[in-house]
Design a protein around this motif. Structure first.
Motif, PDB file in Angstrom:
ATOM      1  N   LEU A 113      19.266  35.556  37.368  1.00 40.80           N
ATOM      2  CA  LEU A 113      18.457  34.378  37.670  1.00 40.80           C
ATOM      3  C   LEU A 113      17.757  34.533  39.020  1.00 40.80           C
ATOM      4  CD1 LEU A 113      20.656  31.383  36.443  1.00 40.80           C
ATOM      5  CD2 LEU A 113      18.399  32.054  35.600  1.00 40.80           C
ATOM      6  N   ALA A 114      18.496  35.041  40.014  1.00 42.29           N
ATOM      7  CA  ALA A 114      17.881  35.260  41.319  1.00 42.29           C
ATOM      8  C   ALA A 114      16.754  36.283  41.218  1.00 42.29           C
ATOM      9  CB  ALA A 114      18.936  35.731  42.320  1.00 42.29           C
ATOM     10  N   SER A 115      16.960  37.312  40.401  1.00 37.67           N
ATOM     11  CA  SER A 115      15.923  38.323  40.211  1.00 37.67           C
ATOM     12  C   SER A 115      14.681  37.719  39.567  1.00 37.67           C
ATOM     13  CB  SER A 115      16.467  39.464  39.349  1.00 37.67           C
ATOM     14  OG  SER A 115      15.475  40.420  39.079  1.00 37.67           O
ATOM     15  N   LEU A 116      14.876  36.903  38.529  1.00 34.61           N
ATOM     16  CA  LEU A 116      13.738  36.271  37.872  1.00 34.61           C
ATOM     17  C   LEU A 116      12.972  35.362  38.830  1.00 34.61           C
ATOM     18  CD1 LEU A 116      15.247  35.311  34.388  1.00 34.61           C
ATOM     19  CD2 LEU A 116      13.441  36.974  34.823  1.00 34.61           C
ATOM     20  N   MET A 117      13.697  34.582  39.605  1.00 35.11           N
ATOM     21  CA  MET A 117      13.030  33.678  40.544  1.00 35.11           C
ATOM     22  C   MET A 117      12.240  34.452  41.592  1.00 35.11           C
ATOM     23  SD  MET A 117      16.020  30.814  41.070  1.00 35.11           S
ATOM     24  CE  MET A 117      15.064  29.946  42.326  1.00 35.11           C
ATOM     25  N   GLY A 118      12.793  35.573  42.054  1.00 34.66           N
ATOM     26  CA  GLY A 118      12.083  36.389  43.035  1.00 34.66           C
ATOM     27  C   GLY A 118      10.787  36.959  42.484  1.00 34.66           C
ATOM     28  N   PHE A 119      10.821  37.473  41.255  1.00 33.28           N
ATOM     29  CA  PHE A 119       9.614  38.048  40.662  1.00 33.28           C
ATOM     30  C   PHE A 119       8.573  36.972  40.365  1.00 33.28           C
ATOM     31  CE2 PHE A 119      12.464  41.669  39.366  1.00 33.28           C
ATOM     32  CZ  PHE A 119      11.831  42.606  40.157  1.00 33.28           C
ATOM     33  N   ILE A 120       9.044  35.797  39.926  1.00 28.77           N
ATOM     34  CA  ILE A 120       8.088  34.708  39.667  1.00 28.77           C
ATOM     35  C   ILE A 120       7.356  34.323  40.951  1.00 28.77           C
ATOM     36  CG2 ILE A 120       7.933  32.265  39.050  1.00 28.77           C
ATOM     37  CD1 ILE A 120      10.192  32.779  37.027  1.00 28.77           C
ATOM     38  N   GLU A 121       8.108  34.199  42.047  1.00 29.86           N
ATOM     39  CA  GLU A 121       7.479  33.861  43.322  1.00 29.86           C
ATOM     40  C   GLU A 121       6.490  34.939  43.756  1.00 29.86           C
ATOM     41  OE1 GLU A 121      10.674  33.304  46.005  1.00 29.86           O
ATOM     42  OE2 GLU A 121      11.352  31.406  45.116  1.00 29.86           O
ATOM     43  N   THR A 122       6.844  36.201  43.509  1.00 27.58           N
ATOM     44  CA  THR A 122       5.934  37.299  43.871  1.00 27.58           C
ATOM     45  C   THR A 122       4.661  37.247  43.042  1.00 27.58           C
ATOM     46  OG1 THR A 122       7.836  38.679  44.455  1.00 27.58           O
ATOM     47  CG2 THR A 122       5.735  39.796  44.111  1.00 27.58           C
ATOM     48  N   LEU A 123       4.826  36.986  41.733  1.00 29.38           N
ATOM     49  CA  LEU A 123       3.649  36.928  40.864  1.00 29.38           C
ATOM     50  C   LEU A 123       2.769  35.722  41.195  1.00 29.38           C
ATOM     51  CD1 LEU A 123       5.236  37.901  37.419  1.00 29.38           C
ATOM     52  CD2 LEU A 123       3.644  39.258  38.792  1.00 29.38           C
TER      53      LEU A 123
END
Length: 429
Positions: free
Chosen positions: A210-220
């Motif tokens: 979940l932390a990984s998904l949130m990080g990539f979403i913020e980057t995108l």
């Protein structure tokens, strides 16, 4: 043919059982009210017990001069206390004041196979708290409720309601015996344990993806908003993390379903050889991709066991897939089936899955079937593991009244052996 009844009747096993019919109704109703629910089967059993008890006590008034015909007697016994006791869905045991078994229904015999009429209850029930409570009740104490846990062949928890039965002269003259009603607490206890485990373990395992998904979403949404190459790379990683969470949730749900029914032994007949051939064919593409050969060594003809087909497929899938993934360095996985001749404990079927990879250090072996335990966390996650595979295998094997054994030498591979009770020759055809 007729017989004249007498006004004075001596205490008998039937008299105890007649009183127990009314007592069982009260016990069922109180137990249901305490649990906050009243199932249909429980309600019917309670109602039947109450009606029969009322009829029995009505017919026990002085019968001076009354003649009972054979037809009346047969009709009375057709709906007598033994029939009511047999119809009760939960285990009930009747004992006399000495603790000797007077009667028991089929549900009680299924839980306590050692029950024998005129034998002490202690021969079949090794629960000191229950036996002590029974002793207090038959000596004049009040009704009690005692909990005990049965650990063999699988762990089960019961709440035993012990209620006194008075003799013909009334409660003040002494106790004729007692009735023991067993309420199975196992499903409720397992559900509570699963809730606690789910919150503790699942939250930990889900936090990383979940932390990984949130990080990539913020980057995108920020720096990589207009970077097509970065977007494609990040979306692929996000897809992988989402699939990991889906596998984890699927495994948790599977484990929960298995644990809820672990005390219910399967009854279907399954051919182990056919299951293994099917699973080896299914995993053949994965084995070829990793350069591993899967070799099956099995006796000719079917080898049958009592089991749930889908659950046993899950067992063999986990073991063979793990051997292919983690033992790929050896280039070979052996699957061997062996049977032992029936002896005093019956025949057995053993399925051994062996790889020739790096092996497992001995300090890890006792904990391999724990939930979320991994020898190498990074390697397990990299191969798509959730840490629940062997826990699922262990619980399925337990439900099938089998055993799981693990052996390994570092540098020489590992072997996983599943042993299940075999069926007799009459079931092999």
């Amino acid at each position: 043919m007729i017989e004249t009844t007498k006004n004075s009747l001596r205490l008998s096993a039937n008299a105890i059982a007649l009183r127990t019919a009314g007592l069982s109704s009260a016990i069922f109703t109180l137990a249901a009210l305490a649990g906050g629910s009243l199932g249909i089967s429980t309600a019917l059993a309670a109602l039947a017990s109450l009606v029969v008890a009322g009829l029995a006590f009505r017919d026990r008034r002085p019968l001076s001069g009354r003649v009972v015909t054979t037809g009346e007697r047969r009709q009375k016994h057709a709906f007598g206390p033994a029939a009511v006791l047999a119809a009760l869905p939960d285990p009930v045991v009747i004992v006399d004041r000495r603790g000797l078994v007077v009667d028991a229904n089929r549900a009680a015999i299924a839980v306590l196979p050692g029950l024998r009429n005129a034998h002490p209850l202690s021969f079949a029930l090794r629960a000191p708290d229950v036996l002590d409570g029974l002793d207090r009740v038959v000596k004049g104490g009040k009704a009690e409720a005692v909990e005990f846990v049965e650990r063999v062949p699988v762990e089960r928890a019961f709440e035993v309601h012990i209620a006194p039965l008075s003799d013909e002269a009334g409660a003040d003259a002494g106790r004729a015996g007692a009735a023991l009603y067993f309420r199975d607490l196992t499903p409720a206890r397992r559900l509570e344990h699963m809730r606690v485990d789910f919150v503790a373990n699942a939250s930990h395992e889900l936090r990383t993806p979940l932390a990984s998904l949130m990080g990539f979403i913020e980057t995108l949404q920020g720096p990589a908003r207009n970077d097509a190459a970065a977007r494609e790379r990040f979306l692929a990683i996000m897809r992988e993390q989402a699939q990991r969470m889906a596998r984890l949730i699927d495994d948790l749900l599977s484990l929960s379903r298995i644990e809820l029914s672990v005390h219910v032994q399967p009854t279907a007949i399954v051919d182990v050889i056919a299951l293994l051939r099917h699973m080896i064919d299914t995993l053949a593409p994965l084995a070829r991709e990793r350069g591993v050969e899967i070799v099956l060594e099995a006796p000719p003809g079917p080898v049958n066991v009592r089991g749930e087909r889908d659950e046993l497929l899950r067992v063999f899938e986990n073991l063979i897939e793990n051997a292919v993934k983690y033992g790929e360095g050896g280039g070979r996985v052996d699957v061997r089936v062996a049977t032992t001749a029936p002896g005093s404990g019956g025949g057995e079927v053993s399925v051994v899955v062996r790889d020739y990879g790096p092996g497992i250090a001995p300090e890890h072996l006792p904990r391999l079937t724990e939930r979320f335990y991994r020898v190498d966390v990074a390697a397990s996650r990299g191969k798509g593991g959730t840490g629940l595979g062997l826990a699922i295998v262990k619980h399925i094997v337990m439900r099938h009244r089998g055993r799981l054994a693990i052996a390994s030498d570092v540098g020489r591979g590992a072997s996983f052996t599943v042993t299940l009770p075999a069926l007799g020759d009459e079931s092999q055809n």
